[in-house]
Design a protein around this motif. Structure first.
Motif, PDB file in Angstrom:
ATOM      1  N   ASP A  84      61.300 -10.218 -24.519  1.00 53.22           N
ATOM      2  CA  ASP A  84      61.614 -11.352 -23.662  1.00 53.22           C
ATOM      3  C   ASP A  84      60.957 -11.328 -22.298  1.00 53.22           C
ATOM      4  OD1 ASP A  84      62.550 -13.784 -22.549  1.00 53.22           O
ATOM      5  OD2 ASP A  84      64.824 -13.344 -22.739  1.00 53.22           O
ATOM      6  N   PRO A  85      60.012 -12.350 -21.993  1.00 54.21           N
ATOM      7  CA  PRO A  85      59.312 -12.246 -20.566  1.00 54.21           C
ATOM      8  C   PRO A  85      60.198 -13.062 -19.573  1.00 54.21           C
ATOM      9  CG  PRO A  85      58.498 -14.008 -22.006  1.00 54.21           C
ATOM     10  CD  PRO A  85      59.424 -13.295 -22.737  1.00 54.21           C
ATOM     11  N   THR A  86      61.495 -13.651 -20.103  1.00 52.01           N
ATOM     12  CA  THR A  86      62.080 -14.818 -19.096  1.00 52.01           C
ATOM     13  C   THR A  86      62.155 -14.205 -17.655  1.00 52.01           C
ATOM     14  OG1 THR A  86      63.250 -15.391 -20.732  1.00 52.01           O
ATOM     15  CG2 THR A  86      64.201 -16.105 -18.789  1.00 52.01           C
ATOM     16  N   VAL A  87      62.611 -12.933 -17.540  1.00 51.71           N
ATOM     17  CA  VAL A  87      62.852 -12.516 -16.117  1.00 51.71           C
ATOM     18  C   VAL A  87      61.696 -12.557 -15.166  1.00 51.71           C
ATOM     19  CG1 VAL A  87      63.091 -10.308 -14.535  1.00 51.71           C
ATOM     20  CG2 VAL A  87      64.455 -10.534 -16.595  1.00 51.71           C
TER      21      VAL A  87
ATOM     22  N   GLU B 136      54.154 -11.421 -26.017  1.00 57.65           N
ATOM     23  CA  GLU B 136      54.115 -11.993 -27.618  1.00 57.65           C
ATOM     24  C   GLU B 136      53.697 -10.767 -28.399  1.00 57.65           C
ATOM     25  OE1 GLU B 136      51.365 -15.188 -27.484  1.00 57.65           O
ATOM     26  OE2 GLU B 136      52.833 -16.521 -26.274  1.00 57.65           O
TER      27      GLU B 136
ATOM     28  N   LEU C 203      58.761 -14.796 -16.158  1.00 60.67           N
ATOM     29  CA  LEU C 203      58.466 -16.099 -15.998  1.00 60.67           C
ATOM     30  C   LEU C 203      59.244 -17.083 -15.348  1.00 60.67           C
ATOM     31  CD1 LEU C 203      57.422 -16.572 -19.799  1.00 60.67           C
ATOM     32  CD2 LEU C 203      56.044 -15.866 -17.785  1.00 60.67           C
ATOM     33  N   SER C 204      60.595 -16.852 -14.871  1.00 62.52           N
ATOM     34  CA  SER C 204      61.489 -17.548 -14.231  1.00 62.52           C
ATOM     35  C   SER C 204      61.399 -17.234 -12.628  1.00 62.52           C
ATOM     36  CB  SER C 204      62.879 -17.366 -14.603  1.00 62.52           C
ATOM     37  OG  SER C 204      63.209 -15.938 -14.432  1.00 62.52           O
TER      38      SER C 204
ATOM     39  N   LYS D 247      52.463 -13.755 -14.272  1.00 63.98           N
ATOM     40  CA  LYS D 247      53.180 -14.463 -15.465  1.00 63.98           C
ATOM     41  C   LYS D 247      52.371 -14.831 -16.660  1.00 63.98           C
ATOM     42  CE  LYS D 247      56.446 -17.067 -12.221  1.00 63.98           C
ATOM     43  NZ  LYS D 247      56.850 -18.237 -11.806  1.00 63.98           N
TER      44      LYS D 247
ATOM     45  N   TRP E 204      52.148 -11.430 -18.501  1.00 65.19           N
ATOM     46  CA  TRP E 204      53.474 -11.196 -18.924  1.00 65.19           C
ATOM     47  C   TRP E 204      53.607 -12.035 -20.320  1.00 65.19           C
ATOM     48  CZ3 TRP E 204      54.148  -7.142 -16.166  1.00 65.19           C
ATOM     49  CH2 TRP E 204      55.379  -6.582 -16.096  1.00 65.19           C
ATOM     50  N   ARG E 205      53.349 -13.134 -20.400  1.00 67.51           N
ATOM     51  CA  ARG E 205      53.556 -14.194 -21.355  1.00 67.51           C
ATOM     52  C   ARG E 205      52.728 -13.737 -22.636  1.00 67.51           C
ATOM     53  NH1 ARG E 205      52.026 -18.082 -19.091  1.00 67.51           N
ATOM     54  NH2 ARG E 205      53.819 -19.134 -18.476  1.00 67.51           N
TER      55      ARG E 205
END
Length: 307
Positions: free
Chosen positions: A104-107, A99, A109-110, A91, A94-95
């Motif tokens: 979008d890193p949501t997949v 950037e 990070l969530s 994570k 990925w974050r």
């Protein structure tokens, strides 16, 4: 780091690790572990997808891909705790990557961490901790070595220092001040009040030590004058444990746990204890509330037996 990764991704991974070192002050071993976690994840994706994990492909990662990786890791015997650490590393990378690459890193990070039960620290009882300090002082026939071991374990229990922090003290730190500046994990500094018992124990050692405790040299020395090996303190604790009939969990680090637990039992503020221990997060310190509750229930069961 895996050599199977494409050059661009290897470069990104190295840049991320360099940022951790410069901005977060993470230790070399921590950065190496994080890098291995992420490299392993990326290598899995390359095999899983059958193609190189370039930024464009990484941006399209799915929850199914993540579940496949987690199943693979558990299948090769990785514990839930270790998998949670690996996911945390992924994570973080990925974050950082999102950037720079603009996706979008949501997949990732969530993604939920695997559940695991955090084992409670195993502190010593207050009387046992005091007995350890006393017993250690009578273990070695050489007075200055006995005094040295007492000084170190007194710092662990009386100030809550890690063994690495105690052994990192220099000659210039003697005599100990009333408030000691300690550099802990990740290079984080904190101020720790020094009890008179700890100051006196260190002073007694310094008076007896036959070596010249230079300002830039290590405060605690081995028999040949080099920096004290932490294994020698572990052995002193092993001998004390056997003499006192204490469990195997009575290690040098257990003295630090004892420091925190006994402060909390005496009504210490959790946030203040966090600062004394040098924890980056309050959640790390909150584990000691579980110890306190467990002890309370133990006393209750012992004094109020069920019918």
């Amino acid at each position: 780091m895996s050599l199977d990764l494409p050059p661009l991704i290897r470069d990104r991974l190295q840049d991320w690790q360099a940022g951790l070192r410069a901005l977060d002050g993470a230790s070399k071993s921590t950065i190496t572990a994080y890098g291995a976690d992420v490299a392993g994840f990326l290598a899995f994706l390359a095999r899983h997808w059958g193609e190189s994990p370039v930024p464009r492909r990484l941006a399209a990662i799915t929850a199914t891909d993540l579940r496949a990786w987690m199943a693979h890791e558990r299948g090769r015997g990785i514990s839930a705790r270790s998998l949670a650490r690996e996911l945390s590393s992924v994570k973080s990378f990925w974050r950082w990557l999102a950037e720079r690459e603009g996706f979008d890193p949501t997949v990732v990070l969530s993604a939920r961490n695997p559940r695991f039960r955090t084992p409670l620290p195993r502190p010593l009882a207050e009387d046992a901790a005091r007995e350890v300090l006393s017993v250690v002082g009578h273990q070695h026939e050489t007075p200055w070595i006995a005094a040295r071991d007492v000084a170190v374990v007194t710092l662990l229990y009386g100030c809550g220092l890690r063994i690495s922090e105690a052994l990192a003290l220099r000659g210039s730190d003697h005599p100990l001040p009333e408030v000691l500046r300690v550099r802990g994990k990740g290079g984080r500094e904190r101020l720790v009040p020094v009890l008179s018992a700890a100051r006196e124990a260190v002073a007694a050692y310094a008076r007896l030590c036959p070596m010249d405790l230079t300002a830039e040299g290590p405060l605690f020395r081995g028999a040949r004058g080099k920096a004290l090996n932490p294994r020698l303190i572990a052995k002193a604790m092993e001998r004390a444990r056997m003499q006192l009939g204490l469990p195997r969990t009575a290690t040098p680090h257990a003295l630090r746990h004892s420091f925190a637990t006994h402060l909390l039992s005496a009504g210490g503020d959790l946030r203040a204890i966090q600062e004394l221990l040098g924890h980056a997060s309050l959640s790390t310190t909150q584990i000691y509330t579980g110890v306190d509750t467990a002890r309370l229930l133990e006393v209750y069961d012992r004094t109020h037996p069920h019918a």
